[in-house]
Scaffold this motif. Structure first.
Motif, mmCIF file in Angstrom:
data_model
loop_
_atom_site.group_PDB
_atom_site.id
_atom_site.type_symbol
_atom_site.label_atom_id
_atom_site.label_comp_id
_atom_site.label_asym_id
_atom_site.label_seq_id
_atom_site.Cartn_x
_atom_site.Cartn_y
_atom_site.Cartn_z
ATOM 1 N N ALA A 140 44.654 -19.628 38.931
ATOM 2 C CA ALA A 140 44.590 -18.235 38.496
ATOM 3 C C ALA A 140 44.063 -17.420 39.668
ATOM 4 N N VAL A 141 44.711 -16.287 39.955
ATOM 5 C CA VAL A 141 44.305 -15.502 41.117
ATOM 6 C C VAL A 141 43.365 -14.360 40.755
ATOM 7 N N HIS A 142 43.087 -14.199 39.472
ATOM 8 C CA HIS A 142 42.149 -13.137 39.087
ATOM 9 C C HIS A 142 40.722 -13.558 39.446
ATOM 10 N N GLY A 143 39.784 -12.645 39.269
ATOM 11 C CA GLY A 143 38.406 -12.903 39.658
ATOM 12 C C GLY A 143 37.654 -13.788 38.686
ATOM 13 N N THR A 144 36.396 -14.032 39.024
ATOM 14 C CA THR A 144 35.549 -14.917 38.218
ATOM 15 C C THR A 144 34.881 -14.193 37.054
ATOM 16 N N LEU A 150 46.334 -29.939 43.023
ATOM 17 C CA LEU A 150 45.056 -29.345 42.629
ATOM 18 C C LEU A 150 45.328 -28.231 41.628
ATOM 19 N N PHE A 151 44.679 -28.326 40.468
ATOM 20 C CA PHE A 151 44.730 -27.284 39.436
ATOM 21 C C PHE A 151 43.356 -26.656 39.410
ATOM 22 N N LYS A 152 43.250 -25.364 39.749
ATOM 23 C CA LYS A 152 41.931 -24.770 39.948
ATOM 24 C C LYS A 152 41.765 -23.447 39.230
ATOM 25 N N GLY A 153 40.535 -23.214 38.779
ATOM 26 C CA GLY A 153 40.143 -21.942 38.204
ATOM 27 C C GLY A 153 39.731 -20.974 39.295
ATOM 28 N N PRO A 154 39.399 -19.736 38.936
ATOM 29 C CA PRO A 154 38.977 -18.743 39.932
ATOM 30 C C PRO A 154 37.664 -19.151 40.590
ATOM 31 N N MET A 155 37.544 -18.853 41.880
ATOM 32 C CA MET A 155 36.344 -19.251 42.623
ATOM 33 C C MET A 155 35.797 -18.087 43.413
ATOM 34 N N GLU A 156 34.487 -18.066 43.531
ATOM 35 C CA GLU A 156 33.779 -16.997 44.231
ATOM 36 C C GLU A 156 33.311 -17.500 45.587
ATOM 37 N N THR A 157 33.447 -16.641 46.592
ATOM 38 C CA THR A 157 32.885 -16.937 47.906
ATOM 39 C C THR A 157 31.596 -16.139 48.059
ATOM 40 N N PRO A 158 30.472 -16.787 48.435
ATOM 41 C CA PRO A 158 29.213 -16.043 48.587
ATOM 42 C C PRO A 158 29.367 -14.914 49.594
ATOM 43 N N PRO A 194 32.056 -12.446 36.376
ATOM 44 C CA PRO A 194 30.715 -12.932 36.020
ATOM 45 C C PRO A 194 30.068 -12.159 34.877
ATOM 46 N N ASP A 195 30.524 -10.918 34.635
ATOM 47 C CA ASP A 195 29.926 -10.110 33.569
ATOM 48 C C ASP A 195 30.223 -10.666 32.180
ATOM 49 N N ILE A 196 31.312 -11.465 32.052
ATOM 50 C CA ILE A 196 31.615 -12.033 30.728
ATOM 51 C C ILE A 196 31.553 -13.558 30.737
ATOM 52 N N ALA A 197 31.126 -14.127 31.860
ATOM 53 C CA ALA A 197 31.067 -15.594 31.967
ATOM 54 C C ALA A 197 30.124 -16.166 30.910
ATOM 55 N N GLY A 198 30.545 -17.250 30.294
ATOM 56 C CA GLY A 198 29.726 -17.926 29.289
ATOM 57 C C GLY A 198 29.823 -17.340 27.904
ATOM 58 N N LYS A 199 30.566 -16.258 27.722
ATOM 59 C CA LYS A 199 30.673 -15.609 26.417
ATOM 60 C C LYS A 199 31.884 -16.089 25.608
ATOM 61 N N ASN A 200 32.734 -16.906 26.219
ATOM 62 C CA ASN A 200 33.913 -17.453 25.542
ATOM 63 C C ASN A 200 34.849 -16.352 25.038
ATOM 64 N N ILE A 201 35.021 -15.294 25.869
ATOM 65 C CA ILE A 201 35.916 -14.203 25.465
ATOM 66 C C ILE A 201 37.005 -13.950 26.510
ATOM 67 N N ALA A 202 37.041 -14.745 27.575
ATOM 68 C CA ALA A 202 37.996 -14.521 28.660
ATOM 69 C C ALA A 202 39.417 -14.882 28.236
ATOM 70 N N ASN A 203 40.374 -14.248 28.879
ATOM 71 C CA ASN A 203 41.795 -14.475 28.617
ATOM 72 C C ASN A 203 42.298 -15.626 29.501
ATOM 73 N N PRO A 204 42.760 -16.721 28.934
ATOM 74 C CA PRO A 204 43.211 -17.865 29.744
ATOM 75 C C PRO A 204 44.693 -17.827 30.110
ATOM 76 N N THR A 205 45.392 -16.718 29.813
ATOM 77 C CA THR A 205 46.850 -16.706 29.946
ATOM 78 C C THR A 205 47.317 -16.975 31.372
ATOM 79 N N ALA A 206 46.701 -16.328 32.377
ATOM 80 C CA ALA A 206 47.151 -16.512 33.759
ATOM 81 C C ALA A 206 47.019 -17.969 34.188
ATOM 82 N N LEU A 207 45.895 -18.590 33.845
ATOM 83 C CA LEU A 207 45.711 -19.994 34.214
ATOM 84 C C LEU A 207 46.677 -20.884 33.455
ATOM 85 N N LEU A 208 46.951 -20.551 32.189
ATOM 86 C CA LEU A 208 47.900 -21.331 31.411
ATOM 87 C C LEU A 208 49.302 -21.221 32.003
#
Length: 484
Positions: free
Chosen positions: A262-266, A65-73, A268-282
């Motif tokens: 990636a173990v960093h958070g989701t 499983l290759f997964k991005g950061p996930m939020e728990t409600p 949400p304040d910059i989600a959808g803006k295409n400015i996030a750093n993908p290095t950890a996931l890479l």
């Protein structure tokens, strides 16, 4: 062509995952992807574990499983999907590599102190078992479970990994000076396994001292193995040494299923803006490629990433502010444009892929992990955790009336500190006491004896919890109270 499961995650997850998969496609990585449904939006659809049954079946079939950061409600009484996934599939070893990345400035990189630390964190047990209860309206209990088989799994993995890495040192971080039974067991297993690896220097450090040493001389450490909660804290500390969680890859390793994330958070304040750093996931993806034997692809991509960082290319969260930041897509494209280039520092050798046979498996039953008993297990007494707001002497007088001919009241403690037969009036109390009964004259006891005492004592007290006091042979394997 190997097929893996991909869960894009929440918040910035989809955009950084798309960037990483774009890099993989450009590098012609021989992988196929099956996207599975996991994350907060799956919780919101009514799945209490954060994944659909179809997702669970796919991951168990493919094994990766290759997964991005996930939020728990929050506030919905549900468990973290990240922890659930790791525990459900017994990915017992969390492997995080923290290395100096040239182009990511830290106090250590500026001082010319190189960092290359691998933290191996036990991933299943400890307080992350999540076994908690309110015992009284004032007292909460969390059970901390450390097992010999679980400790041996992760510690043996750490030694094997250190051997392959040609590490110079492997260190066990622990708190066995205080938690003598639980951390003591983990440390005991560490040195048992160490005997099988005489070429590796094995030592241990108390975890608070370890944290101080990590922030003063991180270059003296190589591989560090810890229990779950301590490992969680120390791994985030190490992330801070190399630039933050945006540069911290994570691999969760099990015998059958592995999760790279990636173990960093989701964010949400910059989600959808295409400015996030993908290095950890890479970096996590690169670790996954090596796990799959795709050594050539991993080296090409990692060298391109390192070269890109050396050139000062960056996203908005790091780097030289005099150089314009790139967005997520542009950063991925910059890495792709540098395929085939070698960084000045830390270049990875291009080696051939390792052969790997795709394994599809279906286990028929749960594996029971149990070591052979080294000594007969005997019941030496019982601890009763009772609710009361009376003074210790009053509780002792009642307890002694119930001891009968098989038990003697040894002591009474409150929050782990003895308050009877000796103690201090300066010890503050809460409304949960531990009354410890041991066998009279060391006579053998059985569970019926304990139940009889339980029934008798319950006439005077609400018994919130109880624990058998075990002896392995002649050795008592339970802790003493402070001051006992």
């Amino acid at each position: 062509m190997t097929k893996i499961a991909v869960a894009k995650g929440d918040g910035i997850g989809p955009e950084i995952m798309d960037a990483v998969l774009h890099i993989f496609t450009a590098a012609k990585v021989p992988l196929e992807y099956e996207v599975v449904e996991m994350g907060k939006w799956v919780f919101d659809k009514g799945y209490s574990n954060g994944m659909t049954p179809e997702a669970k079946q796919t991951i168990e079939t493919l094994g990766i499983l290759f997964k991005g950061p996930m939020e728990t409600p929050k506030g919905k009484g549900v468990k973290s999907v990240n922890v659930t996934a790791r525990k459900t599939w017994n990915t017992y070893a969390n492997n995080r590599v923290f290395q100096t990345l040239h182009g990511v400035d830290t106090v250590f990189s500026k001082a010319g102190i190189p960092i290359d630390i691998t933290v191996v964190r036990e991933n299943i047990e400890d307080t992350y078992g999540g076994v908690e209860h309110m015992l009284t309206h004032d007292v909460a209990l969390s059970r901390r479970l450390i097992t010999r088989p679980g400790s041996e799994q992760v510690i043996r993995y750490a030694f094997e990994m250190a051997k392959k890495k040609r590490a110079r040192r492997i260190t066990c971080g622990h708190k066995a000076n205080i938690m003598k039974i639980t951390d003591g067991l983990f440390l005991e297993v560490f040195y048992e396994v160490a005997k099988e690896y005489p070429a590796l220097k094995a030592d241990d450090v108390i975890v608070d001292d370890l944290c101080m040493k990590l922030v003063t001389r991180p270059d003296t450490f190589d591989v560090v193995v810890l229990t779950n909660l301590q490992g969680d804290i120390v791994s985030d500390l190490c992330a801070g040494l190399v630039g933050g969680l945006g540069f911290a890859p994570s691999a969760n390793i099990g015998d059958h299923i592995c999760i790279f994330e990636a173990v960093h958070g989701t964010a949400p304040d910059i989600a959808g803006k295409n400015i996030a750093n993908p290095t950890a996931l890479l970096l996590s993806g690169i670790a996954m490629l090596r796990h799959l034997g795709l050594m050539e692809s991993a080296a090409i991509i990692e060298n391109a990433l390192l070269y890109t960082l050396e050139q000062g290319v960056h996203t908005g969260d790091f780097g030289n502010k005099a150089i314009p930041a790139l967005n997520t897509t542009q950063f991925a494209d910059a890495i792709i444009s540098n395929f085939g280039k070698q960084p000045e520092q830390g270049a990875k050798p291009i080696i051939a892929n390792l052969p790997r046979t795709q394994t599809h498996f279906k286990l028929e039953k749960n594996e029971m992990m149990e070591t052979k008993d080294s000594a007969p297990e005997l019941i030496g007494g019982v601890d009763f955790f009772i609710e009361s707001n009376e003074q210790p002497i009053a509780i002792a007088n009642k307890c002694m009336r119930h001891a009968g001919v098989k038990f003697k009241l040894i002591n009474i403690s409150n929050r782990g500190t003895q308050v009877w037969p000796t103690g201090s009036v300066y010890t503050n109390l809460v409304n949960l006491y531990n009354a410890r009964f041991e066998s009279l004259d060391d006579r053998p006891l059985n569970q019926q004896d304990v139940l009889g005492l339980y029934i008798s004592l319950s006439g005077d007290f609400k018994i919130c919890s109880s624990e058998l006091l075990l002896k392995l042979g002649e050795k008592k394997v339970y802790s003493l109270a402070q001051g006992q």
